[in-house]
Design a protein around this motif. Structure first.
Motif, PDB file in Angstrom:
ATOM      1  N   LEU A  31      37.079  28.546  40.747  1.00  7.17           N
ATOM      2  CA  LEU A  31      36.870  29.111  39.410  1.00  7.17           C
ATOM      3  C   LEU A  31      38.092  28.906  38.523  1.00  7.17           C
ATOM      4  N   VAL A  32      39.240  28.659  39.141  1.00  9.53           N
ATOM      5  CA  VAL A  32      40.458  28.428  38.369  1.00  9.53           C
ATOM      6  C   VAL A  32      40.345  27.176  37.511  1.00  9.53           C
ATOM      7  N   PHE A  33      39.445  26.250  37.867  1.00 11.19           N
ATOM      8  CA  PHE A  33      39.255  25.027  37.090  1.00 11.19           C
ATOM      9  C   PHE A  33      38.338  25.240  35.887  1.00 11.19           C
ATOM     10  N   THR A  34      37.547  26.297  35.912  1.00  8.62           N
ATOM     11  CA  THR A  34      36.514  26.469  34.884  1.00  8.62           C
ATOM     12  C   THR A  34      36.811  27.564  33.876  1.00  8.62           C
ATOM     13  N   GLN A 169      30.916  37.255  50.823  1.00  4.83           N
ATOM     14  CA  GLN A 169      32.014  38.120  50.403  1.00  4.83           C
ATOM     15  C   GLN A 169      33.351  37.385  50.326  1.00  4.83           C
ATOM     16  N   ASN A 170      33.406  36.144  50.813  1.00  4.89           N
ATOM     17  CA  ASN A 170      34.634  35.358  50.681  1.00  4.89           C
ATOM     18  C   ASN A 170      34.824  34.793  49.270  1.00  4.89           C
ATOM     19  N   LEU A 171      33.762  34.721  48.502  1.00 11.10           N
ATOM     20  CA  LEU A 171      33.871  34.192  47.129  1.00 11.10           C
ATOM     21  C   LEU A 171      34.947  34.904  46.313  1.00 11.10           C
ATOM     22  N   PRO A 172      34.881  36.229  46.183  1.00 12.03           N
ATOM     23  CA  PRO A 172      35.904  36.886  45.358  1.00 12.03           C
ATOM     24  C   PRO A 172      37.304  36.805  45.956  1.00 12.03           C
ATOM     25  N   GLU A 173      37.414  36.608  47.273  1.00  8.49           N
ATOM     26  CA  GLU A 173      38.741  36.529  47.879  1.00  8.49           C
ATOM     27  C   GLU A 173      39.479  35.273  47.431  1.00  8.49           C
ATOM     28  N   GLY A 174      38.763  34.148  47.380  1.00  2.00           N
ATOM     29  CA  GLY A 174      39.392  32.921  46.900  1.00  2.00           C
ATOM     30  C   GLY A 174      39.830  33.044  45.448  1.00  2.00           C
ATOM     31  N   THR A 175      38.979  33.680  44.639  1.00  2.60           N
ATOM     32  CA  THR A 175      39.322  33.886  43.230  1.00  2.60           C
ATOM     33  C   THR A 175      40.510  34.833  43.092  1.00  2.60           C
ATOM     34  N   ALA A 176      40.561  35.848  43.967  1.00  2.48           N
ATOM     35  CA  ALA A 176      41.622  36.851  43.893  1.00  2.48           C
ATOM     36  C   ALA A 176      42.996  36.263  44.187  1.00  2.48           C
ATOM     37  N   VAL A 177      43.046  35.112  44.845  1.00  2.18           N
ATOM     38  CA  VAL A 177      44.326  34.447  45.080  1.00  2.18           C
ATOM     39  C   VAL A 177      44.626  33.420  43.992  1.00  2.18           C
ATOM     40  N   SER A 178      43.649  32.580  43.660  1.00  2.00           N
ATOM     41  CA  SER A 178      43.909  31.463  42.754  1.00  2.00           C
ATOM     42  C   SER A 178      44.186  31.913  41.318  1.00  2.00           C
ATOM     43  N   MET A 179      43.464  32.919  40.828  1.00  2.00           N
ATOM     44  CA  MET A 179      43.630  33.323  39.435  1.00  2.00           C
ATOM     45  C   MET A 179      44.992  33.953  39.156  1.00  2.00           C
ATOM     46  N   PRO A 180      45.502  34.868  40.001  1.00  2.00           N
ATOM     47  CA  PRO A 180      46.851  35.398  39.745  1.00  2.00           C
ATOM     48  C   PRO A 180      47.927  34.315  39.772  1.00  2.00           C
ATOM     49  N   LEU A 181      47.769  33.330  40.658  1.00  2.00           N
ATOM     50  CA  LEU A 181      48.744  32.241  40.710  1.00  2.00           C
ATOM     51  C   LEU A 181      48.715  31.427  39.433  1.00  2.00           C
ATOM     52  N   ARG A 182      47.521  31.206  38.909  1.00  2.00           N
ATOM     53  CA  ARG A 182      47.396  30.469  37.646  1.00  2.00           C
ATOM     54  C   ARG A 182      48.033  31.246  36.495  1.00  2.00           C
ATOM     55  N   ARG A 183      47.837  32.561  36.483  1.00  2.00           N
ATOM     56  CA  ARG A 183      48.442  33.386  35.433  1.00  2.00           C
ATOM     57  C   ARG A 183      49.960  33.382  35.532  1.00  2.00           C
ATOM     58  N   ASP A 184      50.479  33.166  36.738  1.00  2.00           N
ATOM     59  CA  ASP A 184      51.932  33.112  36.925  1.00  2.00           C
ATOM     60  C   ASP A 184      52.526  31.759  36.544  1.00  2.00           C
ATOM     61  N   MET A 186      51.402  28.606  37.713  1.00  2.00           N
ATOM     62  CA  MET A 186      51.164  27.520  38.662  1.00  2.00           C
ATOM     63  C   MET A 186      50.030  26.633  38.148  1.00  2.00           C
ATOM     64  N   SER A 187      50.068  25.345  38.456  1.00  3.89           N
ATOM     65  CA  SER A 187      49.033  24.431  38.006  1.00  3.89           C
ATOM     66  C   SER A 187      47.681  24.814  38.609  1.00  3.89           C
ATOM     67  N   ARG A 188      46.605  24.378  37.960  1.00  2.00           N
ATOM     68  CA  ARG A 188      45.265  24.688  38.464  1.00  2.00           C
ATOM     69  C   ARG A 188      45.067  24.123  39.870  1.00  2.00           C
ATOM     70  N   ARG A 189      45.556  22.906  40.078  1.00  2.00           N
ATOM     71  CA  ARG A 189      45.364  22.266  41.380  1.00  2.00           C
ATOM     72  C   ARG A 189      46.072  23.036  42.488  1.00  2.00           C
ATOM     73  N   LYS A 190      47.310  23.428  42.245  1.00  2.00           N
ATOM     74  CA  LYS A 190      48.043  24.181  43.264  1.00  2.00           C
ATOM     75  C   LYS A 190      47.437  25.576  43.459  1.00  2.00           C
ATOM     76  N   SER A 191      46.999  26.182  42.368  1.00  2.00           N
ATOM     77  CA  SER A 191      46.375  27.504  42.475  1.00  2.00           C
ATOM     78  C   SER A 191      45.124  27.432  43.343  1.00  2.00           C
ATOM     79  N   PHE A 192      44.328  26.383  43.125  1.00  2.00           N
ATOM     80  CA  PHE A 192      43.127  26.193  43.946  1.00  2.00           C
ATOM     81  C   PHE A 192      43.512  25.953  45.400  1.00  2.00           C
ATOM     82  N   PHE A 193      44.532  25.118  45.617  1.00  2.00           N
ATOM     83  CA  PHE A 193      44.930  24.790  46.988  1.00  2.00           C
ATOM     84  C   PHE A 193      45.310  26.044  47.764  1.00  2.00           C
ATOM     85  N   TYR A 194      46.139  26.899  47.157  1.00  2.00           N
ATOM     86  CA  TYR A 194      46.560  28.106  47.853  1.00  2.00           C
ATOM     87  C   TYR A 194      45.398  29.092  48.003  1.00  2.00           C
ATOM     88  N   GLY A 195      44.505  29.123  47.017  1.00  2.00           N
ATOM     89  CA  GLY A 195      43.362  30.024  47.101  1.00  2.00           C
ATOM     90  C   GLY A 195      42.438  29.679  48.258  1.00  2.00           C
TER      91      GLY A 195
END
Length: 271
Positions: A31-34, A169-184, A186-195
């Protein structure tokens, strides 16, 4: 799909199932890409839903079969479920106290574990979700291992239903990691990778679960309830508080009940 699974070894079954749950984590992280920002009400509702799924899975897919399997064993039927449940919670509590991690939405000053100060925020966030994905992978592995062990109350359909519920239930967990990283920043690609990386532990823990119950069948009731205890610890310590800390308590509570009902239907209908 069920016929296809029947012809596979339990390890392959568990790996395929947890690759699905990992993939659902990746979809959430994507979701970090969209979007630049996910609606907070949506996130809190999804976390509440996830909590309901995990609570229902803990009972219907893990604790209840544990009690049934122990009825003809050497212990009172309640003992393996109780002992395993408490040990699962104790294991997560110890891991939570030792492993440095940061819960999504928290500031760096709230990081937990041993010596978290010297680590990057991205690493701490991934550690947090990875830590909480371990019992989910174990639960799936134990479920497929129970089928291979020939336990009457264990079925392929129920194991698949458990994997589907955990995947949802894993859907929101991936978003819960990638979105805060993006707000900090980090690039979208790296945010997705860590998520998505946070879900990578599930296939490994699933294999451990399968091996544990297929090589030591008397441990199966304990293993089922151990996974249940670990999952309940995660729900109470992280998922429910995280879903309600932004003021959307009623929404999160309703979504939790919906998640519980969905997982209950999946398990009862296919189990």
């Amino acid at each position: 799909m069920i016929d296809y699974f029947i012809g596979l070894s339990p390890i392959k079954q568990a790996i395929i199932a947890t690759l699905f749950t990992w993939g659902m984590t990746a979809i959430g992280a994507a979701l970090v890409f969209t979007t630049k920002k996910v609606n907070q009400k949506f996130m809190d509702g999804m976390l509440g839903f996830a909590g309901g799924v995990m609570i229902a899975a803990s009972f219907w897919s893990l604790l209840s079969p544990s009690i049934e399997m122990a009825e003809n064993g050497p212990f009172p039927s309640w003992f393996p479920a109780t002992a395993g449940f408490l040990l699962g919670g104790l294991f997560l509590w110890l891991a939570d106290a030792i492993i440095p991690h940061l819960h999504p939405g928290s500031s760096m000053k709230d990081a937990e574990g041993i010596n978290p100060a010297g680590r990057r925020r991205s690493t701490l966030l991934v550690f947090a979700i990875t830590l909480h994905n371990i019992p989910e992978g174990l639960a799936v592995g134990v479920a497929f291992g129970a089928v291979a062990a020939g336990m009457p109350s264990a079925t392929i359909a129920a194991a698949i239903a458990l994997a589907v519920g955990i995947g949802i239930q894993n859907l929101p967990e991936g978003t819960a990691v990638s979105m805060p990283l993006r707000r900090d920043g980090m690039s979208r690609r790296k945010s997705f990778f860590y998520g998505q990386l946070s879900g990578a532990v599930e296939p490994f823990s699933a294999v451990i679960g399968v091996l544990a119950v297929t090589t030591m069948q008397p441990l199966l009731p304990f293993a089922l309830s151990f996974a249940a205890g670990a999952m309940i610890f995660v729900v109470v310590e992280e998922v429910i508080p995280g879903s309600q800390e932004n003021g959307n308590k009623d929404l999160a509570s309703i979504c939790l009940m919906i998640g519980f009902a969905v997982m209950m239907i999946l398990d009862v209908a296919f189990g």
